[in-house]
Design an enzyme around this catalytic site. Structure first.
Site, PDB file in Angstrom:
ATOM      1  N   GLU A  25       7.038  12.570   6.847  1.00 49.20           N
ATOM      2  CA  GLU A  25       5.880  12.929   5.996  1.00 49.20           C
ATOM      3  C   GLU A  25       4.851  13.745   6.768  1.00 49.20           C
ATOM      4  OE1 GLU A  25       2.563  10.532   5.555  1.00 49.20           O
ATOM      5  OE2 GLU A  25       3.428   8.740   6.469  1.00 49.20           O
ATOM      6  N   SER A 141      -2.080   1.345  -3.158  1.00 44.98           N
ATOM      7  CA  SER A 141      -1.499   2.664  -2.891  1.00 44.98           C
ATOM      8  C   SER A 141      -0.387   3.024  -3.876  1.00 44.98           C
ATOM      9  CB  SER A 141      -0.925   2.704  -1.481  1.00 44.98           C
ATOM     10  OG  SER A 141      -0.274   3.938  -1.269  1.00 44.98           O
ATOM     11  N   ALA A 142      -0.369   4.293  -4.257  1.00 46.92           N
ATOM     12  CA  ALA A 142       0.718   4.814  -5.096  1.00 46.92           C
ATOM     13  C   ALA A 142       2.071   4.719  -4.372  1.00 46.92           C
ATOM     14  CB  ALA A 142       0.428   6.258  -5.486  1.00 46.92           C
ATOM     15  N   LYS A 160       0.215  -3.026   7.916  1.00 47.97           N
ATOM     16  CA  LYS A 160      -0.810  -3.322   8.914  1.00 47.97           C
ATOM     17  C   LYS A 160      -1.959  -4.054   8.257  1.00 47.97           C
ATOM     18  CE  LYS A 160      -1.519   1.074   9.761  1.00 47.97           C
ATOM     19  NZ  LYS A 160      -1.054   1.468   8.438  1.00 47.97           N
TER      20      LYS A 160
HETATM   21  N1  PSU Z   1      -0.664   4.258   7.269  1.00 48.19           N
HETATM   22  C1  PSU Z   1      -0.587   4.698   8.547  1.00 48.19           C
HETATM   23  N2  PSU Z   1      -0.622   6.038   8.795  1.00 48.19           N
HETATM   24  C2  PSU Z   1      -0.710   6.946   7.789  1.00 48.19           C
HETATM   25  C3  PSU Z   1      -0.764   6.466   6.437  1.00 48.19           C
HETATM   26  C4  PSU Z   1      -0.737   5.123   6.225  1.00 48.19           C
HETATM   27  O1  PSU Z   1      -0.513   3.912   9.465  1.00 48.19           O
HETATM   28  O2  PSU Z   1      -0.745   8.149   8.058  1.00 48.19           O
HETATM   29  C5  PSU Z   1      -0.800   7.476   5.327  1.00 48.19           C
HETATM   30  C6  PSU Z   1       0.605   7.649   4.725  1.00 48.19           C
HETATM   31  O3  PSU Z   1       0.777   9.004   4.388  1.00 48.19           O
HETATM   32  C7  PSU Z   1       0.527   6.820   3.462  1.00 48.19           C
HETATM   33  C8  PSU Z   1      -0.902   7.047   3.066  1.00 48.19           C
HETATM   34  O4  PSU Z   1       1.430   7.227   2.461  1.00 48.19           O
HETATM   35  O5  PSU Z   1      -1.622   7.004   4.275  1.00 48.19           O
HETATM   36  C9  PSU Z   1      -1.398   6.004   2.098  1.00 48.19           C
HETATM   37  O6  PSU Z   1      -2.640   6.401   1.601  1.00 48.19           O
HETATM   38  P1  PSU Z   1      -3.263   5.638   0.362  1.00 48.19           P
HETATM   39  O7  PSU Z   1      -3.535   4.251   0.872  1.00 48.19           O
HETATM   40  O8  PSU Z   1      -4.506   6.424   0.043  1.00 48.19           O
HETATM   41  O9  PSU Z   1      -2.237   5.674  -0.722  1.00 48.19           O
HETATM   42 MN    MN Z   2      -5.845   3.897  -2.009  1.00 49.96          MN
END
Ligand code: PSU
Ligand code: MN
Length: 304
Positions: A25, A141-142, A160
């Site tokens: 990603e 998260s999505a 985490k």
């Molecule tokens: N957790 C990490 N490093 C990251 C992410 C999450 O330790 O870089 C990033 C990933 O791309 C994950 C995103 O898909 O954050 C999730 O964001 P949100 O919680 O806004 O969906």
């Molecule tokens: Mn979020």
């Protein structure tokens, strides 16, 4: 092939020849780590995948194209832009494509593009999940919804504790997402190799995991899979130290009213500062460890 998809020549050739390919990603590059370690890590991940015999397909949206397989220059561009880059999750893709814009893809968006390209295995560091306090913020998260509907196996280092790990596991159970512990019975917790939660299913070899992916594909119902791979002991951080930093980062995020897609990047960056860079070192090593495992799963899958 989907008209919006753009495969690099190397990824296209590997897919055509049924050689192992793994997705990587790009939000982790732009928003997950600081420059220049983000770019170095992304390149090392690609080299590591190739060493293991898998073609890396780093995924991002560039000029409205859904790109799988980036050049060194494109990775540098995403890493240098950092948080100025659009963080692109599922909901952002139609706008970016229609307007010809750039975005760094989250786990959810990367899964969508990987599936379109025919890539079944994806390595990352951490996924998004149910945030602490989600009962009032509704911050979920999505990534979790995507795991429920898109056929890609995501290799991560567990959840985490910036997330509510227990609620994240409940959510995945509700959504019917298989969660596998690689050589472990307890869910790893990213910076540490253990949490107090059991994993529903254990697998001890990449071949076993490939077998599960194959079985899921053969049953033709929608959904992906989450493979949790503990950080190697020598790189794990002491739980009390990291928890303290996370608690402080969470309090600050709340005090500053950080919301929506800014929450995860804020917390990650603040934890790096509060641990004097130790969390970044651990983060880099666990990503490498996940790339190695994903490459071996993809290799095993290509022989099934
Ligand atoms: N957790 C990490 N490093 C990251 C992410 C999450 O330790 O870089 C990033 C990933 O791309 C994950 C995103 O898909 O954050 C999730 O964001 P949100 O919680 O806004 O969906
Ligand atoms: Mn979020």
């Amino acid at each position: 092939m989907n008209q919006h998809l753009q495969l690099s020549p190397a990824v296209r050739a590997a897919l055509k020849e049924h050689r192992p390919v793994i997705a990587l990603e790009s939000t982790i590059i732009s928003h997950g780590m600081p420059y220049p370690q983000n770019v170095e890590t992304a390149r090392q991940c690609e080299a590591l995948a190739r060493d293991q015999g898998a073609e890396p397909a780093t995924i991002a949206v560039l000029g409205g194209k859904l790109c799988a397989g980036l050049t060194d220059e494109q990775i540098e561009y995403l890493g240098k832009a950092g948080p100025r880059m659009r963080k692109a999750s599922r909901r952002d893709l139609p706008g970016l494509v229609a307007q010809g814009q750039d975005g760094a893809t989250t786990v959810a968006a990367t899964m969508i593009i990987a599936a379109m390209a025919g890539i079944h295995v994806f390595a990352t560091g951490g996924i998004g999940g149910v945030h602490r306090g989600a009962e009032t913020s509704m911050d979920i998260s999505a990534d979790l919804e995507e795991l429920a509907m898109t056929p890609v196996a995501v290799v991560c280092a567990g959840a985490k504790s910036i997330l509510d790990i227990g609620l994240t596991m409940e959510y995945l159970e509700t959504k019917g997402v298989p969660v596998i512990g690689y050589q472990t019975d307890v869910l790893p917790a990213f910076y540490t190799n253990k949490s107090k939660f059991a994993v529903p299913l254990r697998a001890d070899t990449p071949g076993e995991i490939a077998g599960m992916i194959k079985a899921q594909q053969e049953m033709h119902y929608p959904g992906g899979m989450l493979v949790t791979n503990p950080i190697p002991e020598e790189f794990a951080l002491p739980a009390d130290k990291i928890d303290q930093a996370i608690e402080q980062a969470l309090e600050e995020a709340q005090a500053q009213g950080i919301k929506g897609k800014d929450v995860t990047p804020y917390l990650l960056a603040r934890v790096v500062e509060l641990t004097g860079g130790k969390s970044l070192k651990a983060n880099i090593q666990l990503v490498f460890n996940n790339v190695r495992l994903a490459a071996r799963i993809a290799a095993a899958l290509s022989t099934k």
